[in-house]
Design an enzyme around this catalytic site. Structure first.
Site, PDB file in Angstrom:
ATOM      1  N   ARG A   1       4.033   0.672   2.563  1.00 14.30           N
ATOM      2  CA  ARG A   1       4.232  -0.333   3.239  1.00 14.30           C
ATOM      3  C   ARG A   1       3.888  -1.697   2.486  1.00 14.30           C
ATOM      4  NH1 ARG A   1       2.795  -3.488   7.787  1.00 14.30           N
ATOM      5  NH2 ARG A   1       0.320  -3.848   7.499  1.00 14.30           N
TER       6      ARG A   1
ATOM      7  N   ARG B   1       4.089  -6.661  12.805  1.00 12.75           N
ATOM      8  CA  ARG B   1       2.961  -6.401  13.252  1.00 12.75           C
ATOM      9  C   ARG B   1       2.145  -7.654  13.475  1.00 12.75           C
ATOM     10  NH1 ARG B   1       0.811  -0.806  10.061  1.00 12.75           N
ATOM     11  NH2 ARG B   1       2.863   0.348  10.428  1.00 12.75           N
TER      12      ARG B   1
ATOM     13  N   GLU C   1      -1.351  -2.975  12.479  1.00  7.26           N
ATOM     14  CA  GLU C   1      -0.950  -2.139  13.661  1.00  7.26           C
ATOM     15  C   GLU C   1      -1.760  -2.171  14.997  1.00  7.26           C
ATOM     16  OE1 GLU C   1      -1.074   2.242  12.821  1.00  7.26           O
ATOM     17  OE2 GLU C   1       1.132   2.247  13.632  1.00  7.26           O
TER      18      GLU C   1
ATOM     19  N   CYS D   1       1.061  11.192   9.113  1.00  7.97           N
ATOM     20  CA  CYS D   1       2.361  10.743  10.019  1.00  7.97           C
ATOM     21  C   CYS D   1       3.446  10.802   9.515  1.00  7.97           C
ATOM     22  CB  CYS D   1       1.925   9.365  10.670  1.00  7.97           C
ATOM     23  SG  CYS D   1       3.167   8.600  11.846  1.00  7.97           S
TER      24      CYS D   1
ATOM     25  N   ARG E   1       0.886  -1.048   0.088  1.00 13.28           N
ATOM     26  CA  ARG E   1       0.038   0.261   0.062  1.00 13.28           C
ATOM     27  C   ARG E   1       0.830   1.254  -0.163  1.00 13.28           C
ATOM     28  NH1 ARG E   1       1.954   3.405   4.169  1.00 13.28           N
ATOM     29  NH2 ARG E   1       1.305   2.537   6.297  1.00 13.28           N
TER      30      ARG E   1
ATOM     31  N   THR F   1       5.863   9.000   9.873  1.00 15.57           N
ATOM     32  CA  THR F   1       6.305   7.864   9.533  1.00 15.57           C
ATOM     33  C   THR F   1       5.867   7.363   8.205  1.00 15.57           C
ATOM     34  OG1 THR F   1       4.544   6.349  10.308  1.00 15.57           O
ATOM     35  CG2 THR F   1       6.326   6.965  11.995  1.00 15.57           C
TER      36      THR F   1
ATOM     37  N   GLU G   1      -6.774   7.471   7.780  1.00 14.38           N
ATOM     38  CA  GLU G   1      -5.384   8.389   8.172  1.00 14.38           C
ATOM     39  C   GLU G   1      -5.079   9.372   7.256  1.00 14.38           C
ATOM     40  OE1 GLU G   1      -2.519   6.046  10.393  1.00 14.38           O
ATOM     41  OE2 GLU G   1      -0.988   7.843  10.014  1.00 14.38           O
TER      42      GLU G   1
ATOM     43  N   ARG H   1      -5.283   5.352   0.835  1.00 15.68           N
ATOM     44  CA  ARG H   1      -4.569   4.389   1.096  1.00 15.68           C
ATOM     45  C   ARG H   1      -4.634   3.487  -0.340  1.00 15.68           C
ATOM     46  NH1 ARG H   1      -2.324   3.615   6.293  1.00 15.68           N
ATOM     47  NH2 ARG H   1      -1.610   5.670   6.855  1.00 15.68           N
TER      48      ARG H   1
HETATM   49  P1  ADP Z   1      -1.459  -0.055   6.922  1.00 16.44           P
HETATM   50  O1  ADP Z   1      -1.048  -1.197   6.449  1.00 16.44           O
HETATM   51  O2  ADP Z   1      -2.355   0.879   6.300  1.00 16.44           O
HETATM   52  O3  ADP Z   1      -0.514   0.751   7.758  1.00 16.44           O
HETATM   53  P2  ADP Z   1      -2.573  -1.731   9.203  1.00 16.44           P
HETATM   54  O4  ADP Z   1      -1.234  -2.212   9.601  1.00 16.44           O
HETATM   55  O5  ADP Z   1      -3.578  -1.462  10.005  1.00 16.44           O
HETATM   56  O6  ADP Z   1      -2.603  -0.560   7.992  1.00 16.44           O
HETATM   57  O7  ADP Z   1      -3.257  -2.854   8.300  1.00 16.44           O
HETATM   58  C1  ADP Z   1      -4.338  -2.774   7.563  1.00 16.44           C
HETATM   59  C2  ADP Z   1      -5.004  -3.986   7.281  1.00 16.44           C
HETATM   60  O8  ADP Z   1      -4.150  -4.717   6.200  1.00 16.44           O
HETATM   61  C3  ADP Z   1      -4.889  -4.873   8.424  1.00 16.44           C
HETATM   62  O9  ADP Z   1      -6.324  -5.788   8.235  1.00 16.44           O
HETATM   63  C4  ADP Z   1      -4.102  -6.001   8.251  1.00 16.44           C
HETATM   64  O10 ADP Z   1      -4.265  -7.356   8.824  1.00 16.44           O
HETATM   65  C5  ADP Z   1      -4.140  -6.100   6.574  1.00 16.44           C
HETATM   66  N1  ADP Z   1      -2.920  -6.482   6.126  1.00 16.44           N
HETATM   67  C6  ADP Z   1      -1.628  -6.137   6.216  1.00 16.44           C
HETATM   68  N2  ADP Z   1      -0.755  -6.963   5.568  1.00 16.44           N
HETATM   69  C7  ADP Z   1      -1.427  -7.754   5.042  1.00 16.44           C
HETATM   70  C8  ADP Z   1      -1.146  -8.877   4.168  1.00 16.44           C
HETATM   71  N3  ADP Z   1       0.261  -9.127   3.858  1.00 16.44           N
HETATM   72  N4  ADP Z   1      -2.013  -9.694   3.836  1.00 16.44           N
HETATM   73  C9  ADP Z   1      -3.563  -9.502   4.236  1.00 16.44           C
HETATM   74  N5  ADP Z   1      -3.682  -8.296   4.892  1.00 16.44           N
HETATM   75  C10 ADP Z   1      -2.709  -7.614   5.206  1.00 16.44           C
HETATM   76  N1  DAR Z   2       0.169   5.307  16.738  1.00 17.98           N
HETATM   77  C1  DAR Z   2       1.159   6.416  16.406  1.00 17.98           C
HETATM   78  C2  DAR Z   2       1.474   6.288  14.954  1.00 17.98           C
HETATM   79  C3  DAR Z   2       2.549   5.691  14.531  1.00 17.98           C
HETATM   80  C4  DAR Z   2       2.910   5.205  13.158  1.00 17.98           C
HETATM   81  N2  DAR Z   2       1.603   4.476  12.706  1.00 17.98           N
HETATM   82  C5  DAR Z   2       0.700   5.222  11.944  1.00 17.98           C
HETATM   83  N3  DAR Z   2       1.067   6.401  11.451  1.00 17.98           N
HETATM   84  N4  DAR Z   2      -0.574   4.371  11.611  1.00 17.98           N
HETATM   85  C6  DAR Z   2       2.041   6.494  17.482  1.00 17.98           C
HETATM   86  O1  DAR Z   2       2.633   7.794  17.526  1.00 17.98           O
HETATM   87  O2  DAR Z   2       2.436   5.610  17.923  1.00 17.98           O
END
Ligand code: ADP
Ligand code: DAR
Length: 343
Positions: free
Chosen positions: A267, A296, A301, A258, A113, A260, A212, A216
């Protein structure tokens, strides 16, 4: 607001980089879109367990509050905003990401993404209600123009029944709700108005709207064909860039709420089953650190892993190109699999 007091065990980037002198220097500044230091740091103030603790409110935040944001960016990405310039490269022909799991024994799925925000608009934390609806309208209109395997439908969150929402979240397609860090930053205001999800027929291409970040843009599928997932994402971003103007900075790349998520805002992750490494987290983390990988949980997250399945992704997003980030992830995942086999 008087100088904030942080709990003694606070370990966020905010509490490590903000000082009374810096606070006094920045506290009365306001961007042209009206964003202030107190808004920038509110999430970290209300959530002392934050890892970072700040959210930008517009493109100008990254310049006006640079004395606080630049050290945070330097520390997280290993990139010096004062000396370096971000480079972007989403050309699939340049990607060197061999399938890390050709036997299909470990990687359940791959997801890549990127975050994007519209140029000339504030970022989410500083969007007015009407602006958020205009962003939703512009983005959903641009999505309607997609054809071929990217063709799909936009589903506003407003009016989506709870069962459908729960199933999309459980199946890893839709964003979770009620994140307290986003709440404190003002990113959940007027929820669920102006938020939604677009996806194609087989949910291999999706776009989150006004979570956020304003977009995305997501490509994902079962298995470990990182090249095919990357190519679909690259094609989709190019198609959307013909319709929308994204917030971009010569130094920091694509701008995000953010810090990051600056630069590539990418990601690239796999859901991978590593039960033996899961019992030796020190080794697991050592390999991840060597490849700048982040672990994660199964629901992204702030979630936990289940059944020995982990979400492993690139940690760095700025000062590295998209093809480099995806390649770094692929090589790290391949070493994790080799280690799991030896265990
Ligand atoms: P972001 O990737 O946008 O930073 P999150 O870490 O919250 O946000 O992940 C968003 C969603 O994507 C979550 O439901 C997570 O389980 C799913 N996800 C992340 N990586 C994978 C993957 N490789 N395969 C399937 N689902 C994934
Ligand atoms: N939870 C916030 C953001 C950390 C990075 N993750 C994001 N942007 N989704 C923190 O400061 O922990």
């Amino acid at each position: 607001m008087p100088y904030p007091t942080f709990p003694s065990d606070c370990s966020s980037a905010l509490c490590r980089h903000l000082s009374p002198e810096l606070y006094a220097r920045l506290k009365d500044l306001k961007t042209r879109y009206g964003y202030t230091l107190d808004q920038l740091i509110r999430s970290g103030m209300e959530n002392p367990d934050s890892s970072i603790g700040v959210y930008a409110g517009d493109e100008e935040s990254y310049r006006l509050f640079a004395p606080l944001l630049d050290p945070i960016i330097r520390e997280y990405h290993g990139f010096d905003p004062e000396k370096e310039r971000h480079r972007s490269d989403m050309d699939p022909a340049h990607l060197d990401a061999p399938d890390p799991d050709p036997e299909g024994k470990y990687v359940l799925s791959t997801r890549i993404r990127v975050g994007r925000n519209l140029h000339c608009f504030p970022l989410g934390a500083n969007l007015a209600r009407r602006e958020r609806l205009i962003v939703e309208c512009l983005v959903s209109d641009a999505l309607k123009s997609l054809g071929g395997d990217l063709a799909g439908t936009y589903y506003p969150l407003e009016g989506m029944d709870d069962a459908t929402k729960a199933r999309l979240i459980e199946d890893h397609f839709l964003f979770k709700e009620g994140d307290r860090f986003l709440e404190s930053a003002g990113l959940n205001r007027d929820w669920p108005e102006g938020r939604g999800i677009y996806h194609n027929h087989d949910k291999s291409f999706l776009v989150w709207v006004n979570e956020e970040d304003q977009l995305r843009i997501i490509s994902m599928e079962p298995g470990a064909d990182i090249g095919r997932v990357f190519e679909r994402l690259s094609r989709a971003v190019s198609a959307l860039e013909r319709k929308l103007s994204f917030a971009y900075d010569e130094r920091l790349g694509y701008l995000s709420s953010c810090p990051t998520n600056l630069g590539t805002a990418m990601r690239a992750s796999v859901h991978i089953r590593l039960p033996k490494l899961g019992e030796d987290m020190e080794t697991f983390r050592e390999i991840c650190d060597r490849y700048e990988l982040q672990i994660r949980g199964i629901h992204g997250e702030h979630s936990e892993s289940e059944g020995g399945i982990y979400d492993v992704s690139n940690r760095r997003r700025l000062g590295i190109t998209e093809v480099e980030a995806a390649g770094e992830m692929a090589r790290g995942v391949r070493e994790l699999i080799e280690k799991e086999k030896r265990l």
